[in-house]
Each structure stands twice: as structure tokens, then as C-alpha cells.
Design a protein around this motif. Sequence first.
Motif, PDB file in Angstrom:
ATOM      1  N   ILE A 194       0.843  -1.194   0.000  1.00  0.00           N
ATOM      2  CA  ILE A 194       0.000   0.000   0.000  1.00  0.00           C
ATOM      3  C   ILE A 194       0.882   1.250   0.000  1.00  0.00           C
ATOM      4  CG2 ILE A 194      -1.965  -1.136   1.059  1.00  0.00           C
ATOM      5  CD1 ILE A 194      -1.240   0.078   3.718  1.00  0.00           C
ATOM      6  N   ILE A 195       0.410   2.285  -0.693  1.00  0.00           N
ATOM      7  CA  ILE A 195       1.238   3.463  -0.958  1.00  0.00           C
ATOM      8  C   ILE A 195       0.458   4.744  -0.697  1.00  0.00           C
ATOM      9  CG2 ILE A 195       2.533   4.715  -2.739  1.00  0.00           C
ATOM     10  CD1 ILE A 195       2.798   1.970  -4.194  1.00  0.00           C
ATOM     11  N   SER A 196       1.120   5.687  -0.032  1.00  0.00           N
ATOM     12  CA  SER A 196       0.573   7.028   0.145  1.00  0.00           C
ATOM     13  C   SER A 196       1.563   8.019  -0.444  1.00  0.00           C
ATOM     14  CB  SER A 196       0.347   7.326   1.632  1.00  0.00           C
ATOM     15  OG  SER A 196      -0.064   8.667   1.813  1.00  0.00           O
ATOM     16  N   LEU A 216      -3.055   5.568   6.056  1.00  0.00           N
ATOM     17  CA  LEU A 216      -2.479   4.308   5.573  1.00  0.00           C
ATOM     18  C   LEU A 216      -2.896   3.142   6.471  1.00  0.00           C
ATOM     19  CD1 LEU A 216       1.203   4.706   4.316  1.00  0.00           C
ATOM     20  CD2 LEU A 216      -0.757   3.793   3.075  1.00  0.00           C
ATOM     21  N   ASP A 217      -2.920   3.381   7.792  1.00  0.00           N
ATOM     22  CA  ASP A 217      -3.373   2.338   8.721  1.00  0.00           C
ATOM     23  C   ASP A 217      -4.824   1.961   8.432  1.00  0.00           C
ATOM     24  OD1 ASP A 217      -0.930   2.268   9.990  1.00  0.00           O
ATOM     25  OD2 ASP A 217      -1.515   3.623  11.615  1.00  0.00           O
ATOM     26  N   GLU A 218      -5.630   2.975   8.139  1.00  0.00           N
ATOM     27  CA  GLU A 218      -7.035   2.710   7.819  1.00  0.00           C
ATOM     28  C   GLU A 218      -7.146   1.941   6.510  1.00  0.00           C
ATOM     29  OE1 GLU A 218     -10.610   5.468   8.662  1.00  0.00           O
ATOM     30  OE2 GLU A 218     -10.066   5.889   6.580  1.00  0.00           O
ATOM     31  N   LEU A 219      -6.297   2.311   5.537  1.00  0.00           N
ATOM     32  CA  LEU A 219      -6.286   1.579   4.272  1.00  0.00           C
ATOM     33  C   LEU A 219      -5.901   0.115   4.504  1.00  0.00           C
ATOM     34  CD1 LEU A 219      -6.530   1.563   1.184  1.00  0.00           C
ATOM     35  CD2 LEU A 219      -4.127   2.269   1.070  1.00  0.00           C
ATOM     36  N   GLU A 220      -4.964  -0.121   5.426  1.00  0.00           N
ATOM     37  CA  GLU A 220      -4.582  -1.498   5.756  1.00  0.00           C
ATOM     38  C   GLU A 220      -5.782  -2.276   6.297  1.00  0.00           C
ATOM     39  OE1 GLU A 220      -1.216  -4.006   8.302  1.00  0.00           O
ATOM     40  OE2 GLU A 220      -1.377  -1.824   8.542  1.00  0.00           O
ATOM     41  N   PHE A 221      -6.607  -1.601   7.125  1.00  0.00           N
ATOM     42  CA  PHE A 221      -7.808  -2.243   7.663  1.00  0.00           C
ATOM     43  C   PHE A 221      -8.786  -2.547   6.521  1.00  0.00           C
ATOM     44  CE2 PHE A 221     -10.937  -1.894  11.506  1.00  0.00           C
ATOM     45  CZ  PHE A 221     -11.142  -3.262  11.428  1.00  0.00           C
ATOM     46  N   LEU A 222      -8.885  -1.627   5.556  1.00  0.00           N
ATOM     47  CA  LEU A 222      -9.729  -1.865   4.387  1.00  0.00           C
ATOM     48  C   LEU A 222      -9.236  -3.088   3.608  1.00  0.00           C
ATOM     49  CD1 LEU A 222     -10.218   1.803   3.117  1.00  0.00           C
ATOM     50  CD2 LEU A 222     -12.065   0.257   3.779  1.00  0.00           C
ATOM     51  N   ILE A 223      -7.929  -3.175   3.417  1.00  0.00           N
ATOM     52  CA  ILE A 223      -7.343  -4.308   2.691  1.00  0.00           C
ATOM     53  C   ILE A 223      -7.648  -5.619   3.412  1.00  0.00           C
ATOM     54  CG2 ILE A 223      -5.190  -5.360   1.900  1.00  0.00           C
ATOM     55  CD1 ILE A 223      -5.874  -2.837   0.355  1.00  0.00           C
ATOM     56  N   LYS A 224      -7.497  -5.594   4.724  1.00  0.00           N
ATOM     57  CA  LYS A 224      -7.794  -6.781   5.533  1.00  0.00           C
ATOM     58  C   LYS A 224      -9.257  -7.171   5.381  1.00  0.00           C
ATOM     59  CE  LYS A 224      -7.978  -8.314  10.370  1.00  0.00           C
ATOM     60  NZ  LYS A 224      -7.815  -7.889  11.787  1.00  0.00           N
ATOM     61  N   THR A 225     -10.143  -6.167   5.414  1.00  0.00           N
ATOM     62  CA  THR A 225     -11.568  -6.422   5.254  1.00  0.00           C
ATOM     63  C   THR A 225     -11.860  -7.041   3.889  1.00  0.00           C
ATOM     64  OG1 THR A 225     -12.146  -4.596   6.735  1.00  0.00           O
ATOM     65  CG2 THR A 225     -13.861  -5.343   5.236  1.00  0.00           C
ATOM     66  N   ALA A 226     -11.115  -6.594   2.872  1.00  0.00           N
ATOM     67  CA  ALA A 226     -11.302  -7.133   1.515  1.00  0.00           C
ATOM     68  C   ALA A 226     -10.766  -8.554   1.383  1.00  0.00           C
ATOM     69  CB  ALA A 226     -10.614  -6.228   0.497  1.00  0.00           C
ATOM     70  N   GLY A 227      -9.961  -8.995   2.345  1.00  0.00           N
ATOM     71  CA  GLY A 227      -9.461 -10.367   2.326  1.00  0.00           C
ATOM     72  C   GLY A 227      -8.030 -10.527   1.873  1.00  0.00           C
ATOM     73  N   ALA A 228      -7.303  -9.404   1.789  1.00  0.00           N
ATOM     74  CA  ALA A 228      -5.897  -9.482   1.375  1.00  0.00           C
ATOM     75  C   ALA A 228      -4.974  -9.260   2.572  1.00  0.00           C
ATOM     76  CB  ALA A 228      -5.615  -8.456   0.274  1.00  0.00           C
ATOM     77  N   GLU A 229      -3.682  -9.356   2.319  1.00  0.00           N
ATOM     78  CA  GLU A 229      -2.671  -9.217   3.373  1.00  0.00           C
ATOM     79  C   GLU A 229      -1.708  -8.090   3.005  1.00  0.00           C
ATOM     80  OE1 GLU A 229       1.163 -11.739   5.144  1.00  0.00           O
ATOM     81  OE2 GLU A 229      -0.048 -12.527   3.485  1.00  0.00           O
ATOM     82  N   VAL A 230      -1.560  -7.110   3.897  1.00  0.00           N
ATOM     83  CA  VAL A 230      -0.621  -6.021   3.650  1.00  0.00           C
ATOM     84  C   VAL A 230       0.771  -6.475   4.072  1.00  0.00           C
ATOM     85  CG1 VAL A 230       0.062  -3.673   4.276  1.00  0.00           C
ATOM     86  CG2 VAL A 230      -2.348  -4.215   3.882  1.00  0.00           C
ATOM     87  N   VAL A 231       1.687  -6.516   3.103  1.00  0.00           N
ATOM     88  CA  VAL A 231       3.046  -6.970   3.346  1.00  0.00           C
ATOM     89  C   VAL A 231       3.960  -5.790   3.657  1.00  0.00           C
ATOM     90  CG1 VAL A 231       5.028  -8.158   2.329  1.00  0.00           C
ATOM     91  CG2 VAL A 231       2.705  -8.967   1.844  1.00  0.00           C
ATOM     92  N   GLN A 232       3.716  -4.650   3.005  1.00  0.00           N
ATOM     93  CA  GLN A 232       4.591  -3.502   3.201  1.00  0.00           C
ATOM     94  C   GLN A 232       3.830  -2.211   2.887  1.00  0.00           C
ATOM     95  OE1 GLN A 232       9.022  -2.043   1.714  1.00  0.00           O
ATOM     96  NE2 GLN A 232       8.542  -4.219   1.658  1.00  0.00           N
TER      97      GLN A 232
END
Length: 423
Positions: free
Chosen positions: A13-15, A30-46
Motif C-alpha cells: 500500500i502506498i501514500s 495508511l493504517d485505515e487503508l490497511e484495515f480496508l485491505i484486511k476487510t477485503a481479504g488481502a494481506e498487507v506486506v509492506q
Amino acid sequence: MYETNDKPERTLIISANIKGHNREQALEYLDELEFLIKTAGAEVVQKIYQELPKLNKATCVGSGKVEEIKEIIKEDDISLIVFDDDLTPMQNKNLVKELNTKVLDRSGIILDIFASRAKTQEAKTQVELAHMQYMLPRLTRLWTHLSKQFGGIGSRGPGETQIETDRRLLRERIQILKHKLDEIAVQQFQQRKSREAFPRFALVGYTNAGKSTLMKTLTGANVYVEDKLFATLDTTVRVFELPGGEKALLSDTVGFIRKLPANLVASFRSTLAEAKEADFLVHVVDVSQKRFREQIAVVNDTLQSLKIENKPTILVFNKIDNLEESADIAIIQNEYPDAIFIGAKQGLNINLLLDTFKKFNDHQSSYVQMFVPYSEMQIIGKIYGKAEILERNDHDDGIFLRLKIQKDIFGIFQNHYSKYFIQ
């Protein structure tokens, strides 16, 4: 969870921001975007954060950063790139070409989550409309090969439509969906008309503030509750009791979020109509969030854009049990003296909240006593449709009624039935 090859998509994820931007705020986004990604079913690696004198029109980030991202993709086996702000169609196309991987923005992720959450026909129609409107300016051959090549998050939505690659067909589909939502809105309007006799409270707030948990606590309803963003898409309406036994209605609506796509808000207008036509708004805030004030502002701005900001509103700070220091509550209470502080999950201060509901309702209502002779019984049905019947006694020559009437219709009610009023 949505998975590709049985594994969550590994995501970077990028800002990207202009120099001088609030760095702390951007990192929280960015932290909120990570939560969105998690909700979508993916894994934030970096995560990557970059400040630039101005954003690159071709790729958003600088050319050096693009090269760095290529290396990260190889080293960490990244299959999805997500930017925190909306990309232009050209930026998206260039990035996919440069990186040879799937690239989405915040709006695309939110739309994907909504697509996975939609259960009823209304929600599915709303999501498809929002997705179509989002895709229309981005409609190039890129999206046809993207859905075939990459799959997974961002490629679902309106099923096998292929985003049709034909703007004319897409616009026709948008018109069909709008017409379908108009029909749904008419049906729901009739349903709401039948509930006018009850005081109506609508829960609004930032996503994951605990609205559904509060509804479950107040009504005992078996509603879906999960620690994920946008757990609720469809409006749920349930009956509950105010102190004294008076029945009222409580509705739970879709949560708001920063940078919520405008077309998504517009598509969900029929869902949000419950809030628009409610007598009272209950603005639920997660007080344990560091930037809860900003979240309050986001909700207020969204309500203003929907033209439903001028309703009597009860500000409710939820999740007080998550605050580490009780002194924090005292500070916030001093800043928001009219707010109610609760812990919906633990049932903390719920009686105080219900008392506040009753005070608001009593302030917005008028009480009258009426006597209707049996010779004019035909008006009883009309009275029942416009007022809450608190008491009814049938006498030899007619019917005694004690009523509660919402103040906004009291004048009309008085014009039609004042001769039956008992002083």
C-alpha cells in the motif's frame, strides 16, 4: 475472505503526498487503508509513504520510487498495489504497464468490499451502479486484460459484464440500474409511511463505530456484528422500547469513511433515506480512536452533502471501555457536554442513553385527548395512521383516545380533527 490460489493477495500500500502535508495524518490514513485491505481479504506486506514537490501526473509517485516498487514486488511476491488516494485512469494504466501487476486505489478497494458485502437485491443494485460509475471514465482495453490476467480483489463487481468495454452499453446499464433503484425507493417510501406513527431514530456514524452492536444491545435483534469495516450495507429497522414502554423504531445505516467515493454515496441514497426521514439521528462515535474528532467531521460533512444535517442529533461516544484512562473521558465530556458516553458491547450507560432518547422524543411531540362519536367512526383509521395511540377506552356513545403526535404534523392534525379534542 476473498482469496486467489487459496492465499490472500500479498499487497503493497502506498501514500503519495505533496511536501508539507500532515505526515501523521497520512500515516493514519495508511493504517485505515490497511484495515480496508484486511476487510477485503488481502494481506498487507509492506507500506510506502512518499512526499513530493508535486505528484507525478504519469505515475503519481516519482520514477525512482517506481523502480523501488518493482524490486519490492519481486522480493515480497506482491500481487496487488493499492494507493490511498484516487488514481487517474492514465496513472493507473501507466502503473500497471510499468509494474506488471494489479493496481487499485482506495475507492476501488471500498467498492470491492461493498461488492462482497452486498446480500439483498437493493444492495447489489446499489453496488453495481457505483461500480459502473467508477469504471466509466476508466474504461479502456486495460480493464479487459486486467480482469483476465490478475483476477481477485478489484475484478469482482457486476459479475461477467466485462465492464463491457463499450461506453454506450455501460451508460445504458447505468440508466437501468438508476431506474431500478427509483422503483425500490418508491416501495421503501410506502413502507416508511406505514411506520409514521412511531418515533424513528437512525444510527449514523463512521464505519466500525459500533452502530450494529448498539442496535443489538437496544433491540435484541440478531444483526450482523463484526470487527470489520462496512459490516452493514443494508438498512436494518427494528422496534425497541423507550422508558415508560412507548414503542419506537431504530434503523442502522451504512457507515461513512474518509474519501468515500461520491458516486457510492449517491448510489446508496435509498438506503440512507431511512436516516433522511428519521425524527432523530444518533451519531455514534468510536471514542477510542485517536482521530475521532476528524471522524465526526467526516460524518457531518457527509450528512451535509445528503442534506440531512439539520435533524435533532444525539451524539453518542461509544467504546468507553477501550479507553485506558478514565480521565480521558472527563476531558472529552468537557469538550462535548451534551454527548452520551456508552459501552454498547458491555451495556454501559445504556439506560442513560434510552432516557436521552425519551427526552428528545417528548420534546418533539404533542399530547392530546380526543373523543370520537360512533357516528363518525370512519375517521378512527385515519387517526391511527397519523398518531401513536397511548390509550383507548370504548364508551357507550363513542371512543376516548389519548394520543401522541409528532410536532411536525401536529398543525395538519389539528386542522382536521380539532373539534374532537378534549381540553
